[in-house]
Motif scaffolding. Structure first.
Motif, PDB file in Angstrom:
ATOM      1  N   TYR A   1       1.486  -7.597   4.187  1.00 16.01           N
ATOM      2  CA  TYR A   1       1.355  -6.225   3.707  1.00 16.01           C
ATOM      3  C   TYR A   1       2.663  -5.457   3.894  1.00 16.01           C
ATOM      4  O   TYR A   1       3.301  -5.566   4.945  1.00 16.01           O
TER       5      TYR A   1
ATOM      6  N   SER B   1      -2.717   5.071  -3.042  1.00 12.11           N
ATOM      7  CA  SER B   1      -3.707   5.897  -2.362  1.00 12.11           C
ATOM      8  C   SER B   1      -4.279   6.951  -3.304  1.00 12.11           C
ATOM      9  O   SER B   1      -5.440   7.337  -3.187  1.00 12.11           O
TER      10      SER B   1
ATOM     11  N   MET C   1      -6.841   2.779   4.050  1.00  9.32           N
ATOM     12  CA  MET C   1      -6.889   1.635   4.959  1.00  9.32           C
ATOM     13  C   MET C   1      -8.081   1.722   5.905  1.00  9.32           C
ATOM     14  O   MET C   1      -8.651   0.698   6.289  1.00  9.32           O
TER      15      MET C   1
ATOM     16  N   ALA D   1       0.858  -1.175   0.000  1.00 13.26           N
ATOM     17  CA  ALA D   1       0.000   0.000   0.000  1.00 13.26           C
ATOM     18  C   ALA D   1       0.893   1.223   0.000  1.00 13.26           C
ATOM     19  O   ALA D   1       1.752   1.379   0.868  1.00 13.26           O
TER      20      ALA D   1
ATOM     21  N   LEU E   1      -6.847  -6.958  -0.781  1.00 17.32           N
ATOM     22  CA  LEU E   1      -6.409  -7.001   0.610  1.00 17.32           C
ATOM     23  C   LEU E   1      -6.647  -8.359   1.246  1.00 17.32           C
ATOM     24  O   LEU E   1      -5.796  -8.887   1.967  1.00 17.32           O
TER      25      LEU E   1
ATOM     26  N   LEU F   1      -2.825   7.393   2.812  1.00 13.36           N
ATOM     27  CA  LEU F   1      -2.658   6.010   3.247  1.00 13.36           C
ATOM     28  C   LEU F   1      -3.670   5.652   4.324  1.00 13.36           C
ATOM     29  O   LEU F   1      -4.329   4.607   4.260  1.00 13.36           O
TER      30      LEU F   1
ATOM     31  N   ILE G   1       3.695  -1.564   3.903  1.00 12.63           N
ATOM     32  CA  ILE G   1       3.090  -0.242   3.950  1.00 12.63           C
ATOM     33  C   ILE G   1       4.185   0.790   3.692  1.00 12.63           C
ATOM     34  O   ILE G   1       5.156   0.886   4.449  1.00 12.63           O
TER      35      ILE G   1
ATOM     36  N   ILE H   1      -1.359  -1.121  -4.239  1.00 14.43           N
ATOM     37  CA  ILE H   1      -2.540  -0.264  -4.155  1.00 14.43           C
ATOM     38  C   ILE H   1      -2.060   1.161  -3.914  1.00 14.43           C
ATOM     39  O   ILE H   1      -1.398   1.444  -2.916  1.00 14.43           O
TER      40      ILE H   1
END
Length: 215
Positions: A79, A43, A98, A3, A73, A94, A81, A41
């Motif tokens: 994950y 933002s 989420m 992400a 997800l 972000l 981040i 992914i």
């Protein structure tokens, strides 16, 4: 799954650094012997500011983009981040993306934190403030983190290390985080195949009072 927090398209400061960091982390994952696939992914441009989270929709009425991200997800085993630091905090984009999903989306999987900045601190304060956030979502962060200071001096526009940046040292640095994430991700995946973790720790579906201590 990675992400990516940054939503910026222009500076100052210039250049925009998120694509460099994302490309570097993607190649670091793809080049591992275990040959993991990674889905990113962004933002930026995916979702509006949070008005109605995924779990607030009837299943038949979930917007297509929200449903697509939810599927990504839930299918992920771990994950990564990636965030810049804004005012000692993670990127708002972000947090927005989420927060569209409940903790049962992320639960019982590990996460890892990558932070960066144009300056000397590498986004460390944003990274540390992400740890309780990710823990609350149920995707506990591994202890090793990656902080990239002065990104424009470390990574080129293509996401490769610049001349003068030690490939060996950066590889070892990132690999420590990835080794931890891979170990926990594999362990969690194998145990989920044996036992459904939500059987003994079901998701809260009614209201926030389900979290309350007994009276």
């Amino acid at each position: 799954m990675a992400a990516v927090g940054s939503t910026r398209t222009n500076g100052p400061p210039r250049p925009i650094l998120s694509n460099r960091v994302t490309s570097y982390i993607q190649s670091s994952v793809s080049n591992r012997p275990s040959q993991h696939s990674i889905t990113t992914i962004q933002s930026r441009g995916n979702l509006p500011l949070l008005e109605r989270p995924h779990f607030a929709y009837p299943k038949s009425q979930v917007p297509e983009e929200l449903s697509s991200i939810f599927e990504t997800l839930t299918n992920a085993d771990a994950y990564i981040i990636i965030t810049p630091e804004y005012n000692h905090s993670p990127c708002p984009g972000l947090m927005n993306i989420m927060n569209h999903f409940g903790s049962s989306t992320f639960g019982f999987k590990p996460s890892a934190i990558v932070s960066y900045s144009a300056g000397q601190w590498g986004g460390t304060r944003a990274a540390h403030s992400l740890r309780p956030f990710l823990s609350e979502l149920g995707c506990l962060p591994v202890s090793a983190m990656v902080h990239i200071p002065k990104v424009a001096d470390v990574l080129g526009e293509d996401g490769n290390l610049m001349e003068g940046a030690s490939e060996e040292r950066w590889s070892e640095y990132v690999e420590r985080m990835m080794n931890q994430l891979e170990w926990w991700g594999q362990a969690a995946k194998e145990h989920r195949e044996v036992q459904d973790p939500f059987e003994k720790s079901p998701a809260f579906l009614a209201n926030p009072s389900q979290r309350n201590a007994p009276n």
